[in-house]
Design an enzyme around this catalytic site. Structure first.
Site, mmCIF file in Angstrom:
data_model
loop_
_atom_site.group_PDB
_atom_site.id
_atom_site.type_symbol
_atom_site.label_atom_id
_atom_site.label_comp_id
_atom_site.label_asym_id
_atom_site.label_seq_id
_atom_site.Cartn_x
_atom_site.Cartn_y
_atom_site.Cartn_z
ATOM 1 N N GLN A 77 -0.710 -13.824 16.370
ATOM 2 C CA GLN A 77 -0.602 -14.851 17.139
ATOM 3 C C GLN A 77 0.311 -15.928 17.618
ATOM 4 O OE1 GLN A 77 -0.594 -18.897 14.968
ATOM 5 N NE2 GLN A 77 -3.218 -18.925 16.032
ATOM 6 N N CYS A 107 -3.501 -26.260 15.716
ATOM 7 C CA CYS A 107 -1.899 -26.627 14.985
ATOM 8 C C CYS A 107 -1.912 -27.924 15.229
ATOM 9 C CB CYS A 107 -0.700 -25.924 14.822
ATOM 10 S SG CYS A 107 0.474 -26.186 14.300
ATOM 11 N N LYS A 146 -7.985 -19.372 18.349
ATOM 12 C CA LYS A 146 -8.503 -20.251 17.011
ATOM 13 C C LYS A 146 -7.906 -21.140 16.832
ATOM 14 C CE LYS A 146 -7.016 -20.474 12.154
ATOM 15 N NZ LYS A 146 -6.000 -21.590 12.244
ATOM 16 N N ARG A 253 -5.438 -20.637 2.968
ATOM 17 C CA ARG A 253 -4.660 -20.672 1.566
ATOM 18 C C ARG A 253 -5.551 -19.671 0.282
ATOM 19 N NH1 ARG A 253 -5.590 -26.500 2.291
ATOM 20 N NH2 ARG A 253 -7.402 -26.025 3.816
HETATM 21 C C1 LIG Z 1 1.378 -22.955 4.625
HETATM 22 C C2 LIG Z 1 0.343 -23.225 6.071
HETATM 23 C C3 LIG Z 1 0.896 -22.534 7.328
HETATM 24 C C4 LIG Z 1 -0.303 -22.685 7.630
HETATM 25 N N1 LIG Z 1 0.108 -22.208 9.737
HETATM 26 C C5 LIG Z 1 -0.413 -21.713 10.253
HETATM 27 C C6 LIG Z 1 0.252 -21.219 11.768
HETATM 28 O O1 LIG Z 1 0.294 -20.653 12.105
HETATM 29 N N2 LIG Z 1 -1.362 -20.886 12.909
HETATM 30 C C7 LIG Z 1 -2.365 -21.368 12.312
HETATM 31 O O2 LIG Z 1 -3.231 -21.221 13.453
HETATM 32 N N3 LIG Z 1 -2.357 -21.837 11.797
HETATM 33 C C8 LIG Z 1 -2.041 -22.133 10.339
HETATM 34 N N4 LIG Z 1 -2.680 -22.536 9.497
HETATM 35 C C9 LIG Z 1 -3.855 -22.500 9.282
HETATM 36 C C10 LIG Z 1 -4.311 -22.006 8.724
HETATM 37 O O3 LIG Z 1 -5.011 -20.522 9.622
HETATM 38 C C11 LIG Z 1 -5.969 -22.111 8.379
HETATM 39 O O4 LIG Z 1 -6.604 -22.838 9.364
HETATM 40 C C12 LIG Z 1 -6.225 -23.518 7.654
HETATM 41 O O5 LIG Z 1 -5.392 -22.996 6.125
HETATM 42 C C13 LIG Z 1 -7.747 -23.621 6.502
HETATM 43 O O6 LIG Z 1 -8.055 -22.242 6.401
HETATM 44 P P1 LIG Z 1 -8.428 -22.219 4.876
HETATM 45 O O7 LIG Z 1 -8.526 -23.737 3.966
HETATM 46 O O8 LIG Z 1 -8.195 -20.971 4.718
HETATM 47 O O9 LIG Z 1 -6.686 -22.333 3.949
HETATM 48 C C14 LIG Z 1 -1.022 -22.696 8.539
HETATM 49 C C15 LIG Z 1 -2.059 -22.985 6.930
HETATM 50 C C16 LIG Z 1 -1.125 -23.033 6.164
HETATM 51 C C17 LIG Z 1 -1.821 -23.837 4.645
#
Ligand SMILES: Cc1cc2nc3c(=O)[nH]c(=O)nc-3n(C[C@H](O)[C@H](O)[C@H](O)COP(=O)(O)O)c2cc1C
Length: 354
Positions: A77, A107, A146, A253
């Site tokens: 990514q 992001c 994304k 998560r």
């Molecule tokens: C600790 C953490 C770091 C994240 N870093 C990124 C990232 O580097 N790039 C990105 O597109 N999304 C990032 N996200 C978002 C996740 O990819 C995801 O879209 C978001 O957590 C929602 O999905 P979930 O509810 O299954 O966790 C991050 C999420 C968390 C919790």
């Protein structure tokens, strides 16, 4: 051969041709965590942490881009806003043979959106299309995007732009249309908007409500595109439910809070079965992995940083956490720590399998 996205969704579900992926997560999805994930799921696509184009162009490339072939299939990514620099980063990454290159348009962090990267880019679909074109000029790998279902960028994006709030379904559809015309065939959509001012990235993953129906609607509007849904998905039942409407599910998560869940997700993908592996075998796999680092305890500790959830909601969960969390005694190697865990954790949880 029938292309995946020519099949109706129900048929794909029946034939187990969906895609499950593990989300890019900064400070989580480093190469150690990805190796751990690959012990748990053989079919899911694993994403790197978000890496900025500038870091790839100017930073320590090997450190940023190296991965173990065992992690494949793996997607890189990239975040950025300067199309030349992003294209340069894609060109550099060609040497590493990633299976997919993903552009971050989701992001909400100030560090990223303040620079007009990440989610802020959603307000500029035509500019994102130009970035995609520049990326495509440098690679034949699939380019995926994304993003969120929208953004509220009030007071953040330049005043000259009248479209600072971009949070209606029609805005999302327009965004997907412009990018698909630029050649993107696969979208990963986090089913919430990003609020670019006043919320931390963590709050932005929790406060804006989930609007799954809008992602389903995108799939209906563009049946030939591959649409993967993300946000708040934590159980096998929820994955199965979403797969009635979309082509894939991305887990964030849940992958580190409850990693053993990943042993069950291969049933949806690539004609797959569940990965019939026990926690004991996973820990034995980790022991082999940390042996590579020999006396380098710092790297070994790093390797165990995100495996804490392996006993989620099971007997022994607290004990596991205590054992693998430093500080450890001076003479204890990482391998020793894992062996100790195997000798004291409840047998029935260690040997549970699907
Ligand atoms: C600790 C953490 C770091 C994240 N870093 C990124 C990232 O580097 N790039 C990105 O597109 N999304 C990032 N996200 C978002 C996740 O990819 C995801 O879209 C978001 O957590 C929602 O999905 P979930 O509810 O299954 O966790 C991050 C999420 C968390 C919790």
């Amino acid at each position: 051969m029938i292309m995946l996205n020519e099949l109706p969704i129900d048929k794909r579900l029946e034939r187990k041709m969906a895609r499950i992926s593990i989300a890019p997560m900064i400070d989580i999805t480093d190469r150690h965590f990805r190796y751990f994930c690959r012990l748990l799921t053989k079919k899911s696509v694993l994403y790197t942490e978000m890496i900025t184009s500038s870091a790839i162009v100017h930073g320590d490339r090997n450190k940023l881009l190296d991965f173990d072939p065992f992690e494949k299939p793996i997607a890189l990514q990239i975040a950025g806003c300067d199309k030349k620099e992003i294209a340069e980063a894609v060109k550099i990454a060609e040497e590493w043979d990633y299976d997919e290159i993903n552009l971050n348009v989701g992001c909400p962090s100030d560090r990223v959106s303040g620079n007009q990267m990440g989610a802020a880019l959603m307000a500029y679909p035509e500019a994102v299309a130009e970035i995609i074109q520049a990326m495509k000029n440098e690679t034949n790998k699939p380019i995926t995007v994304k993003h969120r279902i929208g953004i509220d960028g009030t007071n953040v994006l330049p005043d000259s732009l009248n479209k600072v709030v971009f949070d209606k379904y029609e805005d999302l559809e327009y965004f997907v249309k412009v990018l698909s015309q630029a050649g993107v065939e696969h979208f990963i959509i986090h089913a919430r908007i990003a609020i670019l001012e006043g919320l931390s990235p963590k709050e932005n993953r929790e406060i804006p409500p989930l609007r799954y129906e809008e992602v389903y609607k995108i799939k209906q509007a563009f049946p030939r595109l591959f649409i993967e849904i993300n946000g708040g998905i934590k159980t096998i039942e929820a994955i199965r439910e979403h797969l009635h409407y979309v082509d894939g599910v991305m887990l964030g998560r849940a992958a580190y809070e409850n990693p053993f869940l990943l042993t069950k997700v291969d049933q949806f993908a690539d004609g797959g079965k569940v990965n019939n592996i026990s926690r004991r075998e996973i820990i034995e796999g980790l022991i082999k992995y940390v042996e590579r680092f020999g006396d380098d305890r710092k790297t070994g500790q790093q390797a165990l940083k995100n495996v804490i959830g392996l006993f989620h909601n099971k007997r022994g969960s607290r004990l596991w956490r205590q054992i693998i969390t430093p500080p450890w005694a001076e003479n204890e190697s990482v391998k020793y720590i894992l062996k100790k865990a195997l000798s004291v954790l409840p047998e029935e949880v260690l040997d549970e399998r699907n």
